[in-house]
Design a protein around this motif. Sequence first.
Motif, PDB file in Angstrom:
ATOM      1  N   GLY A 160      13.092   1.834  12.914  1.00 29.19           N
ATOM      2  CA  GLY A 160      12.579   3.244  13.609  1.00 29.19           C
ATOM      3  C   GLY A 160      11.415   4.053  12.569  1.00 29.19           C
ATOM      4  N   VAL A 161      10.693   4.860  13.218  1.00 29.77           N
ATOM      5  CA  VAL A 161       9.972   5.822  12.414  1.00 29.77           C
ATOM      6  C   VAL A 161      10.343   7.333  12.416  1.00 29.77           C
ATOM      7  N   GLU A 162      11.695   7.612  12.962  1.00 31.98           N
ATOM      8  CA  GLU A 162      12.113   8.840  13.070  1.00 31.98           C
ATOM      9  C   GLU A 162      12.664   9.269  11.828  1.00 31.98           C
ATOM     10  N   SER A 163      12.122  10.134  10.956  1.00 28.19           N
ATOM     11  CA  SER A 163      12.759  10.152   9.449  1.00 28.19           C
ATOM     12  C   SER A 163      13.645  11.188   9.639  1.00 28.19           C
ATOM     13  N   GLY A 164      13.983  11.703  10.648  1.00 25.77           N
ATOM     14  CA  GLY A 164      15.283  12.712  10.536  1.00 25.77           C
ATOM     15  C   GLY A 164      16.577  12.228  10.633  1.00 25.77           C
ATOM     16  N   ASN A 215       7.286  -0.509  13.443  1.00 29.46           N
ATOM     17  CA  ASN A 215       8.242   0.345  13.849  1.00 29.46           C
ATOM     18  C   ASN A 215       9.414   0.560  12.935  1.00 29.46           C
ATOM     19  N   THR A 216       9.053   0.833  11.670  1.00 39.45           N
ATOM     20  CA  THR A 216      10.148   0.854  10.431  1.00 39.45           C
ATOM     21  C   THR A 216       9.418   1.726   9.473  1.00 39.45           C
ATOM     22  N   LEU A 217      10.239   2.575   8.735  1.00 38.90           N
ATOM     23  CA  LEU A 217      10.260   3.341   7.707  1.00 38.90           C
ATOM     24  C   LEU A 217      10.484   2.486   6.490  1.00 38.90           C
ATOM     25  N   HIS A 218       9.711   2.226   5.407  1.00 42.26           N
ATOM     26  CA  HIS A 218      10.255   1.426   4.307  1.00 42.26           C
ATOM     27  C   HIS A 218      10.050   2.122   2.774  1.00 42.26           C
ATOM     28  N   ILE A 262      12.733 -11.570  16.499  1.00 44.00           N
ATOM     29  CA  ILE A 262      14.041 -10.768  17.062  1.00 44.00           C
ATOM     30  C   ILE A 262      14.423  -9.922  16.303  1.00 44.00           C
ATOM     31  N   CYS A 263      14.429  -9.969  14.736  1.00 45.64           N
ATOM     32  CA  CYS A 263      14.968  -8.987  13.969  1.00 45.64           C
ATOM     33  C   CYS A 263      14.300  -7.706  13.968  1.00 45.64           C
ATOM     34  N   PHE A 264      12.942  -7.808  13.990  1.00 48.71           N
ATOM     35  CA  PHE A 264      12.078  -6.609  14.077  1.00 48.71           C
ATOM     36  C   PHE A 264      11.581  -6.291  15.476  1.00 48.71           C
ATOM     37  N   ARG A 265      12.588  -6.616  16.315  1.00 51.84           N
ATOM     38  CA  ARG A 265      12.388  -6.148  17.764  1.00 51.84           C
ATOM     39  C   ARG A 265      11.195  -6.483  18.481  1.00 51.84           C
TER      40      ARG A 265
END
Length: 247
Positions: free
Chosen positions: A139-143, A214-217, A29-32
């Motif tokens: 998400g992976v949108e660094s902006g 689907n993350t930036l870490h 759930i938390c990681f969509r």
Amino acid sequence: MLHAPPGRFTAREAQSPADLSRVRALRAICFRNPSLQECDAFDQAARHVLIEERDSAAAVCCFRLTAFTGDTLQHSYSAQVYDLTALRQVEGPMLELGRFCVHPEWQDPDILRLAWGWLAGQVDAQGAALLFGCTSFDGVESGRYRDAFALLNSRHLARAPWRPGVKAAEVIRFDSIDAADIRAGLHQLPPLLRSYLAMGGWVSDHAVVDRAMNTLHVFTGLEIAAIPPGRKRLLRALAAPKAAAGH
């Protein structure tokens, strides 16, 4: 079992296959990805913790903890995407905190405090020198996180002798980001990362793009000896046996 004041939430180690199923369902759930019983190869060696709402027994938070030494550090989850060679010089046990997540419908600050209380007890019990892990940005949108990454680069990088190196194929280097709004950056930081930094934690000089999750870490480390004494007292109070006795 630990209770958050005034005892609305409890923390306990997952013990059964049913407990682990609840952990993985919450992570999904938390990681969509609610259709997937989220798991990976690093679950087996880890201890898993569930935080539940006392009256309903709803799972509101979970995480895993795995112990390493300098000789075994390469087997950690973080070492698959960061070069942790510099951290092999750490003297003493190291604990990797992973897959930390809080149910999106349960954003009570007592949940995070209770989690840190449980972790404090484990750090003391195992004589850990370093707590580490990967802190995720959605998400992976660094902006979206330009201000946060600029803040981390200007104030919170690991000291050079301990700094993790680049290993992943796709990264965002913080020194490539121009000066940004530091105040806005504070608001963009995930709560777990803010807690790390408030205790003197530090980060890598780059973020890893994880498209599968689907993350930036960002690699995050906390040297136990560097935690301010006042903060240590607060955490140990949460982990004290009298707290575990409940009300």
